[in-house]
Design an enzyme around this catalytic site. Structure first.
Site, PDB file in Angstrom:
ATOM      1  N   LYS A 180       0.873  -1.182   0.000  1.00 35.87           N
ATOM      2  CA  LYS A 180       0.000   0.000   0.000  1.00 35.87           C
ATOM      3  C   LYS A 180       0.910   1.232   0.000  1.00 35.87           C
ATOM      4  O   LYS A 180       1.476   1.592   1.018  1.00 35.87           O
ATOM      5  CB  LYS A 180      -0.875  -0.014   1.269  1.00 35.87           C
ATOM      6  CG  LYS A 180      -2.217   0.687   1.134  1.00 35.87           C
ATOM      7  CD  LYS A 180      -2.140   2.168   0.808  1.00 35.87           C
ATOM      8  CE  LYS A 180      -1.838   3.012   2.023  1.00 35.87           C
ATOM      9  NZ  LYS A 180      -1.700   4.455   1.659  1.00 35.87           N
ATOM     10  N   GLY A 233       6.677   5.380   8.438  1.00 37.23           N
ATOM     11  CA  GLY A 233       5.884   6.608   8.434  1.00 37.23           C
ATOM     12  C   GLY A 233       5.908   7.270   9.795  1.00 37.23           C
ATOM     13  O   GLY A 233       6.911   7.215  10.512  1.00 37.23           O
ATOM     14  N   SER A 234       4.798   7.878  10.162  1.00 41.19           N
ATOM     15  CA  SER A 234       4.767   8.676  11.390  1.00 41.19           C
ATOM     16  C   SER A 234       4.547   7.809  12.628  1.00 41.19           C
ATOM     17  O   SER A 234       4.026   6.694  12.542  1.00 41.19           O
ATOM     18  CB  SER A 234       3.648   9.709  11.297  1.00 41.19           C
ATOM     19  OG  SER A 234       2.403   9.050  11.228  1.00 41.19           O
ATOM     20  N   THR A 237       0.743   7.043  13.223  1.00 38.62           N
ATOM     21  CA  THR A 237       0.190   5.953  12.410  1.00 38.62           C
ATOM     22  C   THR A 237       0.826   4.629  12.805  1.00 38.62           C
ATOM     23  O   THR A 237       0.150   3.594  12.823  1.00 38.62           O
ATOM     24  CB  THR A 237       0.402   6.234  10.916  1.00 38.62           C
ATOM     25  OG1 THR A 237      -0.122   7.527  10.619  1.00 38.62           O
ATOM     26  CG2 THR A 237      -0.308   5.216  10.055  1.00 38.62           C
ATOM     27  N   GLY A 238       2.114   4.660  13.124  1.00 40.98           N
ATOM     28  CA  GLY A 238       2.795   3.433  13.552  1.00 40.98           C
ATOM     29  C   GLY A 238       2.101   2.787  14.739  1.00 40.98           C
ATOM     30  O   GLY A 238       1.947   1.565  14.801  1.00 40.98           O
ATOM     31  N   GLU A 255       9.286   1.681  11.247  1.00 40.96           N
ATOM     32  CA  GLU A 255      10.382   2.630  11.014  1.00 40.96           C
ATOM     33  C   GLU A 255       9.749   4.008  11.008  1.00 40.96           C
ATOM     34  O   GLU A 255       9.055   4.375  10.071  1.00 40.96           O
ATOM     35  CB  GLU A 255      11.057   2.281   9.682  1.00 40.96           C
ATOM     36  CG  GLU A 255      12.467   2.761   9.625  1.00 40.96           C
ATOM     37  CD  GLU A 255      12.541   4.218   9.281  1.00 40.96           C
ATOM     38  OE1 GLU A 255      12.479   5.053  10.222  1.00 40.96           O
ATOM     39  OE2 GLU A 255      12.630   4.528   8.094  1.00 40.96           O
ATOM     40  N   CYS A 289      13.641  10.163   7.046  1.00 37.24           N
ATOM     41  CA  CYS A 289      13.530   9.651   8.424  1.00 37.24           C
ATOM     42  C   CYS A 289      14.846   9.809   9.152  1.00 37.24           C
ATOM     43  O   CYS A 289      14.881  10.141  10.325  1.00 37.24           O
ATOM     44  CB  CYS A 289      13.062   8.208   8.416  1.00 37.24           C
ATOM     45  SG  CYS A 289      14.039   7.162   7.341  1.00 37.24           S
ATOM     46  N   GLU A 386      10.140  15.773  15.407  1.00 39.34           N
ATOM     47  CA  GLU A 386      10.522  15.581  14.009  1.00 39.34           C
ATOM     48  C   GLU A 386       9.738  16.588  13.162  1.00 39.34           C
ATOM     49  O   GLU A 386       8.507  16.541  13.102  1.00 39.34           O
ATOM     50  CB  GLU A 386      10.200  14.149  13.566  1.00 39.34           C
ATOM     51  CG  GLU A 386      10.690  13.873  12.165  1.00 39.34           C
ATOM     52  CD  GLU A 386      10.384  12.449  11.693  1.00 39.34           C
ATOM     53  OE1 GLU A 386       9.242  12.004  11.829  1.00 39.34           O
ATOM     54  OE2 GLU A 386      11.308  11.811  11.163  1.00 39.34           O
TER      55      GLU A 386
HETATM   56  P1  NAD Z   1       1.639   8.704   7.759  1.00 34.99           P
HETATM   57  O1  NAD Z   1       2.322   7.905   8.800  1.00 34.99           O
HETATM   58  O2  NAD Z   1       0.233   9.073   8.021  1.00 34.99           O
HETATM   59  O3  NAD Z   1       1.662   7.901   6.365  1.00 34.99           O
HETATM   60  C1  NAD Z   1       2.572   6.872   6.042  1.00 34.99           C
HETATM   61  C2  NAD Z   1       1.808   5.724   5.374  1.00 34.99           C
HETATM   62  O4  NAD Z   1       0.835   5.206   6.282  1.00 34.99           O
HETATM   63  C3  NAD Z   1       1.030   6.134   4.121  1.00 34.99           C
HETATM   64  O5  NAD Z   1       1.045   5.086   3.179  1.00 34.99           O
HETATM   65  C4  NAD Z   1      -0.384   6.314   4.649  1.00 34.99           C
HETATM   66  O6  NAD Z   1      -1.366   6.145   3.669  1.00 34.99           O
HETATM   67  C5  NAD Z   1      -0.447   5.189   5.672  1.00 34.99           C
HETATM   68  N1  NAD Z   1      -1.462   5.373   6.718  1.00 34.99           N
HETATM   69  C6  NAD Z   1      -1.986   6.538   7.197  1.00 34.99           C
HETATM   70  N2  NAD Z   1      -2.920   6.274   8.143  1.00 34.99           N
HETATM   71  C7  NAD Z   1      -2.970   4.930   8.275  1.00 34.99           C
HETATM   72  C8  NAD Z   1      -3.713   4.057   9.114  1.00 34.99           C
HETATM   73  N3  NAD Z   1      -4.608   4.506   9.983  1.00 34.99           N
HETATM   74  N4  NAD Z   1      -3.494   2.727   8.997  1.00 34.99           N
HETATM   75  C9  NAD Z   1      -2.590   2.244   8.131  1.00 34.99           C
HETATM   76  N5  NAD Z   1      -1.868   3.022   7.306  1.00 34.99           N
HETATM   77  C10 NAD Z   1      -2.050   4.349   7.380  1.00 34.99           C
HETATM   78  O7  NAD Z   1       2.495   9.958   7.470  1.00 34.99           O
HETATM   79  P2  NAD Z   1       2.031  11.327   6.741  1.00 34.99           P
HETATM   80  O8  NAD Z   1       0.680  11.769   7.195  1.00 34.99           O
HETATM   81  O9  NAD Z   1       2.204  11.110   5.298  1.00 34.99           O
HETATM   82  O10 NAD Z   1       3.107  12.329   7.298  1.00 34.99           O
HETATM   83  C11 NAD Z   1       2.974  12.880   8.593  1.00 34.99           C
HETATM   84  C12 NAD Z   1       4.304  12.957   9.289  1.00 34.99           C
HETATM   85  O11 NAD Z   1       4.826  11.638   9.457  1.00 34.99           O
HETATM   86  C13 NAD Z   1       5.407  13.661   8.557  1.00 34.99           C
HETATM   87  O12 NAD Z   1       5.356  15.014   8.659  1.00 34.99           O
HETATM   88  C14 NAD Z   1       6.625  13.068   9.200  1.00 34.99           C
HETATM   89  O13 NAD Z   1       6.914  13.690  10.418  1.00 34.99           O
HETATM   90  C15 NAD Z   1       6.226  11.660   9.430  1.00 34.99           C
HETATM   91  N6  NAD Z   1       6.699  10.759   8.372  1.00 34.99           N
HETATM   92  C16 NAD Z   1       7.810  10.063   8.596  1.00 34.99           C
HETATM   93  C17 NAD Z   1       8.296   9.229   7.614  1.00 34.99           C
HETATM   94  C18 NAD Z   1       9.539   8.438   7.833  1.00 34.99           C
HETATM   95  O14 NAD Z   1      10.144   7.936   6.889  1.00 34.99           O
HETATM   96  N7  NAD Z   1       9.951   8.303   9.049  1.00 34.99           N
HETATM   97  C19 NAD Z   1       7.665   9.123   6.393  1.00 34.99           C
HETATM   98  C20 NAD Z   1       6.491   9.862   6.191  1.00 34.99           C
HETATM   99  C21 NAD Z   1       6.039  10.663   7.200  1.00 34.99           C
END
Ligand code: NAD
Length: 484
Positions: A180, A233-234, A237-238, A255, A289, A386
């Site tokens: 995804k 990701g964030s 969400t993690g 991560e 990241c 971050e």
């Molecule tokens: P996010 O964590 O929301 O998104 C990352 C992924 O998770 C995307 O594919 C998204 O569609 C998916 N996602 C979102 N909500 C979900 C849920 N409830 N269940 C499962 N999957 C879900 O990140 P974002 O909103 O794109 O960015 C927000 C902040 O997150 C950024 O400003 C940054 O601080 C951080 N971020 C960190 C990384 C990293 O590599 N560490 C990458 C992206 C964002």
């Protein structure tokens, strides 16, 4: 304008080897952050599509893919790596438009994606079990087996690199993947899936469902047919992903980013450090990241480092990704506003330097001026959270003990670097730093695909890249034979 990645219709999912619309027929718009223009409509996959994808992945495991010997899986990955290189310029162009990533940085990501395929192609038949000496009359050995169906939820900042390290390793170990991508950027993900088919990956071994996080992402993390979830990701969400996977009691790799420090001691080679001190903060406009967002500097060289970094900041070239500037736009105007809100919280701080945004930038682009703050208190929000933009803080320190306390003084622990000529100090710091990777007199080590990567604390857990990923994407079975 609608882009067709390697001829694919961007509004489709890839399920069971067939490009198909989301069950709902809905799509979601994708914008070019350099210009604000609409790039494409992508599929808005939801739970029903995830369900089909998981079923297709399970069927692949029960069929040709599940029976394929490791060496054959390796050959497919090797062909895939070759195809990535053959389409390097197309992939770099797609990534530059989609992510707003300067072209040369996008090209580096293509090379990394190919390297992951090459590395895992070569490693896949070198993962062995063990024989374990045991009681008389027993022979005991272990088998490394795939988890089964693995779910991969990836962000928008490094789609190709994160596909390489997670999907590459999962496929190498014989898992069947449901991927995804992020709703903000997924064109190279579509192109990768197309190349995987061309490389001869069996039907269903890789399924791709674009969609929103709260819909397709949440459905994938919670699906009872998924046996392992890899998430980047964030933190917020993690947590949700881990909770959802926890309901099915399956392992999760998280991560989640960081607040990674570079520590500069008085005896450091400042000229060698300088390109890394700035470069690791502004690469991909700070949306990395492992970005180095905190620069800790010993008092003796503090003024010199602030001055040298400031000069570089003031000269940074910001522009549209296809013009290959040093700093492109952020991923979206939403992300730009998020970073701007952080900058507003730094109003009372000393701005050591900021780049100037050229007047010619497209008005609808998501640009922000890279900004360097000096003399920042370690507990300030800009020194703790971050930001995910081209923003760095410089913090002074007196001695090694204080440097260590500052470096370890956030909730994150992804990477850290130490600049010093003193060998014993390098060893002490490397041991004491709370981080998944420590760099001595460098930062990032060129991103090596061979080097295990992951964090502690809020940076997450589990390791990807290198051989470690192959262990993470497999489970160990112990066989104890009693033969008397
Ligand atoms: P996010 O964590 O929301 O998104 C990352 C992924 O998770 C995307 O594919 C998204 O569609 C998916 N996602 C979102 N909500 C979900 C849920 N409830 N269940 C499962 N999957 C879900 O990140 P974002 O909103 O794109 O960015 C927000 C902040 O997150 C950024 O400003 C940054 O601080 C951080 N971020 C960190 C990384 C990293 O590599 N560490 C990458 C992206 C964002």
């Amino acid at each position: 304008m609608s882009i067709r990645p390697l001829g694919c219709d961007p509004s489709l999912c890839l399920i069971a080897g067939r490009w198909q619309a989301a069950q709902s027929g809905e799509t979601h718009p994708l914008f070019d952050p350099s210009t604000g223009e609409l790039l494409a409509q992508i599929a808005r996959g939801q739970a029903a599509d995830i369900d089909l994808a998981v079923t297709a992945a399970q069927a692949a495991l029960d069929g040709a893919w599940g029976r394929m010997p490791a060496v054959e899986r390796g050959r497919i990955l090797a062909r895939l790596g070759q195809l990535v290189l053959e389409h390097a310029e197309t992939l770099a162009d797609l990534e530059a438009r989609d992510v707003g990533k300067p072209l040369s940085q996008a090209r580096a990501d293509v090379t990394a994606l190919a390297r992951y395929m090459e590395f895992y192609a070569g490693a896949v038949d070198k993962i062995h079990g063990q024989t374990i000496p045991y009681l008389e009359g027993y022979t005991v050995y272990t088998l490394r087996e795939p988890h089964g169906v693995t779910g991969h939820i990836i962000p928008w900042n490094y789609p190709m690199q994160i596909i390489g390290r997670s999907v590459g390793a999962a496929l190498a170990m014989g898992n069947a993947v449901v991927l995804k991508p992020a709703e903000e950027a997924c064109l190279t993900t579509l192109a990768f899936a197309e190349l995987a088919m061309r490389a001869g990956l069996p039907v269903g071994a890789l399924n791709l469902v674009p969609g929103l996080g709260g819909e397709a992402g949440a459905a994938l993390a919670a699906h009872p047919g998924v046996q392992h979830v890899s998430f980047t990701g964030s933190v917020e969400t993690g947590r949700k992903v881990q909770q959802a996977a926890g309901q099915n009691v399956v392992p999760v790799t998280l991560e989640l980013g960081g607040k990674s420090p570079q520590i500069v001691f008085d005896d450091a080679d400042i000229d060698a450090a300088l390109p890394f001190l700035v470069g690791a903060g502004i690469q991909n406009a700070g949306q990395t990241c492992s970005a180095s967002s905190r620069i800790l500097v010993q008092r003796g060289v503090y003024d010199a480092v602030v001055e040298a970094m400031s000069e570089r900041y003031a000269a940074l070239r910001v522009g549209p990704a296809l013009e290959d500037p040093e700093v492109g736009p952020l991923i979206s105007t939403r992300q730009r506003d998020r970073v701007a809100a952080y900058l507003a919280q730094g109003q009372d701080l000393e701005v050591a330097a900021a780049a100037t945004l050229p007047a010619t930038l497209p008005a609808a682009g998501a640009y922000i001026a890279p900004t360097l703050f000096a003399g920042v208190s370690p507990d300030h929000v800009l020194a703790q959270e971050e930001i995910f933009g081209p923003v760095q803080v410089i913090i002074p320190f007196e001695d090694e003990a204080e440097a260590l306390a500052l470096a370890n003084g956030t909730a994150f622990g992804l990477v850290a670097s130490v600049w010093t000529r003193e060998g014993a100090r390098q060893m002490r710091m490397a041991r004491a730093l709370r981080a998944g990777q420590v760099f001595l007199n460098n930062y990032g080590a060129g991103g090596g695909v061979e080097l295990p990567f992951g964090g502690t604390g809020l940076s997450g857990h589990g390791r990807e890249k290198g051989f470690e990923a192959l262990y993470g994407f497999s489970s160990l079975k112990t066989v104890a034979a009693h033969h008397g």
